[in-house]
Design a protein around this motif. Sequence first.
Motif, PDB file in Angstrom:
ATOM      1  N   LYS A 146       0.823  -1.206   0.000  1.00 14.78           N
ATOM      2  CA  LYS A 146       0.000   0.000   0.000  1.00 14.78           C
ATOM      3  C   LYS A 146       0.861   1.261   0.000  1.00 14.78           C
ATOM      4  N   LEU A 147       1.967   1.216   0.715  1.00 15.93           N
ATOM      5  CA  LEU A 147       2.849   2.381   0.754  1.00 15.93           C
ATOM      6  C   LEU A 147       3.648   2.522  -0.539  1.00 15.93           C
ATOM      7  N   GLN A 148       4.004   1.393  -1.154  1.00 16.41           N
ATOM      8  CA  GLN A 148       4.833   1.444  -2.353  1.00 16.41           C
ATOM      9  C   GLN A 148       4.114   2.054  -3.558  1.00 16.41           C
ATOM     10  N   VAL A 149       2.794   1.915  -3.620  1.00 11.46           N
ATOM     11  CA  VAL A 149       2.073   2.426  -4.798  1.00 11.46           C
ATOM     12  C   VAL A 149       1.551   3.835  -4.590  1.00 11.46           C
ATOM     13  N   GLN A 150       1.918   4.456  -3.473  1.00 11.83           N
ATOM     14  CA  GLN A 150       1.510   5.844  -3.261  1.00 11.83           C
ATOM     15  C   GLN A 150       2.329   6.776  -4.143  1.00 11.83           C
ATOM     16  N   GLY A 151       1.792   7.918  -4.407  1.00 15.92           N
ATOM     17  CA  GLY A 151       2.514   8.922  -5.182  1.00 15.92           C
ATOM     18  C   GLY A 151       2.491   8.666  -6.667  1.00 15.92           C
ATOM     19  N   LEU A 152       1.757   7.632  -7.101  1.00 15.42           N
ATOM     20  CA  LEU A 152       1.733   7.343  -8.534  1.00 15.42           C
ATOM     21  C   LEU A 152       1.023   8.437  -9.330  1.00 15.42           C
ATOM     22  N   ASN A 153       0.180   9.225  -8.640  1.00 18.18           N
ATOM     23  CA  ASN A 153      -0.494  10.327  -9.341  1.00 18.18           C
ATOM     24  C   ASN A 153       0.511  11.348  -9.868  1.00 18.18           C
ATOM     25  N   LYS A 154       1.692  11.378  -9.279  1.00 24.24           N
ATOM     26  CA  LYS A 154       2.719  12.317  -9.732  1.00 24.24           C
ATOM     27  C   LYS A 154       3.244  11.955 -11.119  1.00 24.24           C
ATOM     28  N   HIS A 155       3.042  10.693 -11.499  1.00 27.30           N
ATOM     29  CA  HIS A 155       3.546  10.252 -12.796  1.00 27.30           C
ATOM     30  C   HIS A 155       2.545  10.504 -13.922  1.00 27.30           C
ATOM     31  N   VAL A 156       1.294  10.779 -13.546  1.00 29.61           N
ATOM     32  CA  VAL A 156       0.251  10.997 -14.545  1.00 29.61           C
ATOM     33  C   VAL A 156       0.421  12.376 -15.171  1.00 29.61           C
ATOM     34  N   PRO A 157       0.377  12.486 -16.488  1.00 31.39           N
ATOM     35  CA  PRO A 157       0.479  13.819 -17.120  1.00 31.39           C
ATOM     36  C   PRO A 157      -0.560  14.771 -16.538  1.00 31.39           C
ATOM     37  N   GLY A 158      -0.103  15.899 -16.021  1.00 29.44           N
ATOM     38  CA  GLY A 158      -1.028  16.857 -15.441  1.00 29.44           C
ATOM     39  C   GLY A 158      -1.321  16.613 -13.982  1.00 29.44           C
ATOM     40  N   GLY A 159      -0.745  15.533 -13.438  1.00 25.71           N
ATOM     41  CA  GLY A 159      -0.989  15.215 -12.030  1.00 25.71           C
ATOM     42  C   GLY A 159      -0.330  16.232 -11.133  1.00 25.71           C
ATOM     43  N   SER A 160      -0.897  16.502  -9.990  1.00 27.91           N
ATOM     44  CA  SER A 160      -0.361  17.529  -9.094  1.00 27.91           C
ATOM     45  C   SER A 160       0.611  16.930  -8.085  1.00 27.91           C
ATOM     46  N   ASP A 161       1.729  17.610  -7.894  1.00 27.84           N
ATOM     47  CA  ASP A 161       2.690  17.188  -6.878  1.00 27.84           C
ATOM     48  C   ASP A 161       2.198  17.532  -5.479  1.00 27.84           C
ATOM     49  N   LEU A 162       1.124  18.321  -5.412  1.00 28.82           N
ATOM     50  CA  LEU A 162       0.648  18.762  -4.107  1.00 28.82           C
ATOM     51  C   LEU A 162      -0.371  17.799  -3.497  1.00 28.82           C
ATOM     52  N   VAL A 163      -0.769  16.795  -4.281  1.00 25.80           N
ATOM     53  CA  VAL A 163      -1.734  15.839  -3.751  1.00 25.80           C
ATOM     54  C   VAL A 163      -1.080  15.012  -2.655  1.00 25.80           C
ATOM     55  N   ARG A 164      -1.701  14.977  -1.486  1.00 25.01           N
ATOM     56  CA  ARG A 164      -1.131  14.215  -0.379  1.00 25.01           C
ATOM     57  C   ARG A 164      -1.289  12.715  -0.614  1.00 25.01           C
ATOM     58  N   PRO A 165      -0.329  11.927  -0.153  1.00 24.71           N
ATOM     59  CA  PRO A 165      -0.505  10.477  -0.258  1.00 24.71           C
ATOM     60  C   PRO A 165      -1.628  10.016   0.650  1.00 24.71           C
ATOM     61  N   THR A 166      -2.150   8.863   0.375  1.00 28.21           N
ATOM     62  CA  THR A 166      -3.256   8.337   1.173  1.00 28.21           C
ATOM     63  C   THR A 166      -2.838   8.092   2.611  1.00 28.21           C
ATOM     64  N   TYR A 167      -1.621   7.627   2.797  1.00 27.52           N
ATOM     65  CA  TYR A 167      -1.157   7.244   4.136  1.00 27.52           C
ATOM     66  C   TYR A 167       0.091   8.031   4.537  1.00 27.52           C
ATOM     67  N   ASN A 168       0.212   8.288   5.835  1.00 29.82           N
ATOM     68  CA  ASN A 168       1.381   8.985   6.363  1.00 29.82           C
ATOM     69  C   ASN A 168       2.506   8.034   6.714  1.00 29.82           C
ATOM     70  N   GLY A 169       2.201   6.760   6.878  1.00 33.97           N
ATOM     71  CA  GLY A 169       3.208   5.782   7.257  1.00 33.97           C
ATOM     72  C   GLY A 169       2.558   4.462   7.633  1.00 33.97           C
ATOM     73  N   PRO A 170       3.360   3.475   8.072  1.00 28.03           N
ATOM     74  CA  PRO A 170       2.844   2.143   8.394  1.00 28.03           C
ATOM     75  C   PRO A 170       1.729   2.134   9.436  1.00 28.03           C
ATOM     76  N   VAL A 171       1.879   2.944  10.482  1.00 34.59           N
ATOM     77  CA  VAL A 171       0.861   2.958  11.542  1.00 34.59           C
ATOM     78  C   VAL A 171      -0.472   3.467  11.004  1.00 34.59           C
ATOM     79  N   HIS A 172      -0.415   4.475  10.141  1.00 36.44           N
ATOM     80  CA  HIS A 172      -1.619   5.017   9.519  1.00 36.44           C
ATOM     81  C   HIS A 172      -2.311   3.952   8.674  1.00 36.44           C
TER      82      HIS A 172
END
Length: 317
Positions: A146-172
């Motif tokens: 779940k943590l490894q696939v976060q941030g994939l929106n950054k790779h999408v053309p037009g995707g925003s770097d400001l979008v927060r990931p779904t999780y803050n870390g393992p405990v979350h």
Amino acid sequence: MKSDESGQASATSYASDLIYGSIAGVVGKFVEFPFDTIKVRLQTQPLVANSSLAPSFSGPVDVLIKTIRAEGFLGLYKGISAPLVGAMIENSGLFLCYNQIQSFVRYTWQIPSSQPLGLVELSTCGFFSGAIVSMVLTPVELVKCKLQVQGLNKHVPGGSDLVRPTYNGPVHVLKDILRKEGVAGFYRGHLGTFLRESGGGAAWFGTYEWVCKGMMERNGVTSKDDLTPWHLMGAGALAGMMFNFSLFPADVIKSRQQTMEAGSKSKAGFTDIAKEIYVNQGIKGFYRGCGITVARSAPTSGVIFMTYELLKRNLPL
């Protein structure tokens, strides 16, 4: 008196397997993790071509370049904290269970310690050690994926770097799964993990022991303690490749199960996902990311076995 000495020897054996297996697992995980991130991102891409929900990577090198460009080098180590703990648990558990199951086999069938176990017995011990470890490893794998696939929106053309990931870390991740799915949610993808670890464990230990035996015969020695670090690493490298290739389709299905969000309209069963992959991509869909996985397993597994054997040889407890 003999009973006390036997108990002390058993305790020492447990401790050495746990400590040395944990250290070997941590060293191996730092070598492996960037490759694992690439593998998971390849495995969990959308099955339908031209989907706008996530990026489409053309291969391992493409994942590497796009990840570093969008997230920096540390993006390859996203989510490593839980896997580090998992590597300690997995490898210490595998070595501990493997050696203790061997002792159980010897005791049950009255096989003297001076008589080596056959390849079938050793592979069977590896199978059951992997099966046991899979019970603990499934939740760790779930958090990792779940943590490894976060941030994939950054790779999408037009995707925003400001979008927060779904999780803050393992405990979350753990809290979110518990809230949405309960305790059972921690074992999503367990069948795939069980198949990978049990079948892979048989292949891992069986291949390692078989290659070491061949090397000992070729070099005229009778113990693995007489093999060089390069021999141990070579045997471990081949074992790692067999571990990952033997049941790779189960790992692909597991990764897709574990990265699906709760409440998803798609069916999340093992066979459901297997059918979906086959319908959309055919047999090759079950081997997405296989090349990078098998390639990364060689140095990783080689380092794990070499570290474990050399620690036992040079720093006996």
